[in-house]
Design an enzyme around this catalytic site. Structure first.
Site, mmCIF file in Angstrom:
data_model
loop_
_atom_site.group_PDB
_atom_site.id
_atom_site.type_symbol
_atom_site.label_atom_id
_atom_site.label_comp_id
_atom_site.label_asym_id
_atom_site.label_seq_id
_atom_site.Cartn_x
_atom_site.Cartn_y
_atom_site.Cartn_z
ATOM 1 N N ASP A 12 0.867 -1.249 -0.142
ATOM 2 C CA ASP A 12 -0.034 0.078 0.077
ATOM 3 C C ASP A 12 0.905 1.410 0.156
ATOM 4 O O ASP A 12 1.545 1.426 0.990
ATOM 5 C CB ASP A 12 -0.974 -0.014 1.104
ATOM 6 C CG ASP A 12 -1.992 -1.002 1.196
ATOM 7 O OD1 ASP A 12 -2.405 -1.641 -0.003
ATOM 8 O OD2 ASP A 12 -2.261 -1.708 2.406
ATOM 9 N N ASP A 131 -13.948 -3.610 -2.181
ATOM 10 C CA ASP A 131 -13.751 -3.289 -0.688
ATOM 11 C C ASP A 131 -15.128 -3.372 -0.232
ATOM 12 O O ASP A 131 -16.020 -2.777 -0.293
ATOM 13 C CB ASP A 131 -13.313 -1.944 -0.330
ATOM 14 C CG ASP A 131 -11.696 -1.683 -0.808
ATOM 15 O OD1 ASP A 131 -10.942 -2.659 -0.827
ATOM 16 O OD2 ASP A 131 -11.314 -0.707 -1.265
#
EC number: 4.3.2.10
Length: 257
Positions: A12, A131
């Site tokens: 990330d 998500d």
């Protein structure tokens, strides 16, 4: 012969650094993306996923420069996501050395984008990232909603139905992150992982919540995932990729050693 299950470390990246948060906030620095990617390449990771976690939210281009540097050092498949909104964005990422691109917010805004991208570049390089957050109460049958823009925006869209639709539009893979579990180290949300794995015919990558090696095993055996993605257990030195593969193999899962 069953396909080997993949272990995918996830980078990330925020403002040029690898970071890791808990449930998409509380960010902690984990190093330079090129160095981190090199480490996982050397450890024998099956793939690497690079997610520019600020790109969609701040509506800026993903750092092509960093992707080029990683691609020059890493000789395993590289998936890049974050801020992928146009066919040019996809082309630029593939030209920079990415093997696949991950599309999330842009797919929700315009589902046809996935269909057009898959037709143009091939399903094998189009990953749809989901998500998902549980919206059903305890004791009720599981129901999960998808969120966009780094988990900030609810959509009202059912995660399982969306996964099926995206594969019908040509997505070659689903990257499924449980927002409830992200960074918690409590293990994958096996309910949504299994629901989506059973509903689609393409590989599902389980993400969000890995705290130990048993969680990786559970993602495959109980969740039905084809690949398991993890970040903090690898970034902060708790486990190495070879340790993870050895553990999975001991539990009867075929991996590439």
């Amino acid at each position: 012969m069953p396909l080997a299950k993949r272990i995918i470390p996830c980078l990330d990246v925020d403002k040029g650094r690898v970071v890791k948060g808990v449930q998409f906030v509380d960010i902690r620095d984990a190093g330079d993306p090129v160095e981190v990617a090199k480490k996982y390449n050397e450890q024998g990771a099956d793939e690497i996923t690079f997610l520019d976690i600020t790109a969609s939210h701040e509506a800026r281009e993903t750092t092509i420069n960093t992707v080029e540097k990683i691609a020059a050092e890493v000789f395993i498949p590289l998936t890049v996501g974050g801020g992928i909104r146009t066919l040019d964005d996809i082309r630029n990422m593939l030209n920079a050395g990415a093997d696949k691109v991950s599309i999330n917010s842009a797919a929700v805004k315009d589902p046809d984008f996935v269909r057009i991208a898959a037709e143009k570049f091939g399903s094998q390089c189009i990953v749809v990232a989901i998500d998902a957050k549980r919206v059903s109460a305890d004791g009720e049958p599981g129901r999960w909603e998808i969120f966009t823009h780094g988990g900030r925006n609810p959509t009202g869209i059912d995660a399982v139905e969306w996964a099926v639709r995206m594969t019908e539009y040509g997505a070659g893979e689903i990257l499924l992150t449980s927002m409830d579990r992200d960074g918690t180290k409590d293990g994958f949300d096996l309910g949504v992982t299994r629901a989506i794995s059973e509903a689609v015919r393409v590989p599902v990558i389980a993400s969000g919540g890995v705290g130990n090696l048993q969680h990786l095993v559970d993602g495959v055996i109980k969740g039905g995932a084809d690949a398991v993605l993890a970040a903090s257990i690898f970034h902060f030195g708790e486990y190495t990729v070879p340790e993870a593969k050895a553990y999975m193999e001991q539990h009867g899962i075929e991996v590439r050693l």
